[in-house]
Design a protein around this motif. Structure first.
Motif, PDB file in Angstrom:
ATOM      1  N   ILE A 256       0.783  -1.212   0.049  1.00 34.19           N
ATOM      2  CA  ILE A 256      -0.032  -0.003  -0.010  1.00 34.19           C
ATOM      3  C   ILE A 256       0.908   1.178   0.017  1.00 34.19           C
ATOM      4  O   ILE A 256       0.746   2.291  -0.679  1.00 34.19           O
ATOM      5  N   LYS A 257       1.995   1.125   1.020  1.00 28.64           N
ATOM      6  CA  LYS A 257       2.816   2.446   0.851  1.00 28.64           C
ATOM      7  C   LYS A 257       3.359   2.676  -0.505  1.00 28.64           C
ATOM      8  O   LYS A 257       4.025   3.669  -0.860  1.00 28.64           O
ATOM      9  N   GLU A 260       1.028   4.067  -2.778  1.00 27.16           N
ATOM     10  CA  GLU A 260       0.650   5.493  -2.551  1.00 27.16           C
ATOM     11  C   GLU A 260       2.214   6.278  -2.815  1.00 27.16           C
ATOM     12  O   GLU A 260       1.774   7.646  -3.260  1.00 27.16           O
ATOM     13  N   SER A 261       3.249   6.158  -2.579  1.00 27.45           N
ATOM     14  CA  SER A 261       4.389   7.040  -2.964  1.00 27.45           C
ATOM     15  C   SER A 261       4.923   6.936  -4.544  1.00 27.45           C
ATOM     16  O   SER A 261       5.388   7.925  -4.972  1.00 27.45           O
ATOM     17  N   PRO A 264       0.972   7.377  -7.128  1.00 28.63           N
ATOM     18  CA  PRO A 264      -0.335   8.062  -6.654  1.00 28.63           C
ATOM     19  C   PRO A 264      -1.627   8.126  -7.269  1.00 28.63           C
ATOM     20  O   PRO A 264      -2.687   8.451  -6.749  1.00 28.63           O
ATOM     21  N   SER A 267      -3.710   5.282  -6.165  1.00 24.03           N
ATOM     22  CA  SER A 267      -3.981   5.707  -4.715  1.00 24.03           C
ATOM     23  C   SER A 267      -5.277   6.716  -4.682  1.00 24.03           C
ATOM     24  O   SER A 267      -6.211   6.659  -3.826  1.00 24.03           O
ATOM     25  N   ARG A 271      -9.047   5.910  -2.885  1.00 20.24           N
ATOM     26  CA  ARG A 271      -9.385   6.991  -1.946  1.00 20.24           C
ATOM     27  C   ARG A 271     -10.967   7.375  -2.331  1.00 20.24           C
ATOM     28  O   ARG A 271     -11.718   7.332  -1.681  1.00 20.24           O
TER      29      ARG A 271
END
Length: 278
Positions: A256-257, A260-261, A264, A267, A271
């Motif tokens: 997940i990180k 997100e990094s 994006p 991500s 959301r």
């Protein structure tokens, strides 16, 4: 080493010299072995003397090389480099004082994981491995995958330990202590004890955890199946109703990180979908 025509060469590192026809290489000549021993002695001269307390004690390649080459005394002494322990990451502890600058962590982070959170910084005697701007791992692009720990030959990188918290909980008789493990643990733990790869030791592990004092032991496999069923149901609903595709999901905080990094846009889509579903 002898090159073409039998010409004698000096000591050459194998990682920095191309192979050629007719080359003869002596890897265990007295001169080569003595050079290796000197290198290990120089590394130990700037290495902490806390082997008894190190997490890699008994499983350290530097320790094994010192034993193999017969290093029994300290021949070199001088001012040591000063480094600071980095405990900022929620999962990784970095101790630059134990780093031997082999670069294995840099390569696995950049070439295998494609994260490149760490690299060589500084020059000469001030060279070291660190993050961008030499900040803590917590503010770097590290995704907490732990592959650098696996590659590290010394104790420069290790996992954050929660042993004290677990022992405190086990000693508190007013609490019901529950252990929940992933299925991957029970089929890989056996290798550490010499069992064939893939041997399922769930029963033995459960017994050991119960004897340690855990009141309940659960396998995450059951809840993982429920999660997969829900994910499949959501995917079918998106396909039938013309929802957003592709659909990506993972229970791994590292994955997940990473998304997100480095991705994006995905991500942001995830959301928005969560907000819409609420």
């Amino acid at each position: 080493m002898r090159g073409r025509g039998g010409r004698q060469r000096g000591l050459v590192p194998s990682c920095a010299f191309p192979v050629a026809d007719g080359m003869k290489v002596r890897t265990h000549s007295p001169r080569a072995v003595n050079a290796r021993k000197t290198i290990i002695e120089l590394l130990l001269a700037n290495h902490p003397d806390d082997c008894l307390y190190c997490t890699r004690n008994g499983n350290c390649q530097l320790q094994c090389l010192a034993e193999e080459l017969g290093v029994r005394q300290r021949r070199f002494a001088g001012e040591r480099s000063r480094h600071y322990l980095d405990t900022s990451s929620p999962s990784i502890v970095r101790d630059p004082a134990k780093c031997v600058l082999c670069g294995k962590c840099v390569r696995v982070c950049e070439e295998v994981q494609r994260v490149a959170a760490i690299d060589f910084i500084g020059r000469g005697s001030k060279a070291k491995i660190g993050t961008a701007f030499d900040e803590g791992l917590n503010v770097s692009s590290c995704v907490n995958c732990g592959q650098c720990i696996t590659a590290c030959p010394t104790g420069a990188l290790c996992e954050q330990s929660q042993i004290k918290e677990v022992l405190d909980a086990l000693n508190d008789h007013n609490k019901i202590i529950v252990a929940q493990h992933a299925p991957a643990v029970s089929v890989t733990l056996g290798e550490e004890f010499g069992l064939p790869p893939g041997t399922d030791v769930m029963d033995a592990m459960t017994t050991a955890l119960r004897r340690l004092g855990f009141d309940r032991v659960f396998d995450t496999g059951f809840t993982a199946d429920l999660t997969i069923m829900e994910e499949a149901s959501e995917l079918v609903h998106r396909i039938r109703s013309g929802g957003k595709l592709p659909m990506m999901t993972s229970c791994s905080p590292g994955w997940i990180k990473f998304v997100e990094s480095y991705y994006p846009i995905f991500s942001a889509i995830y959301r928005r979908a969560k907000v819409r579903n609420k």
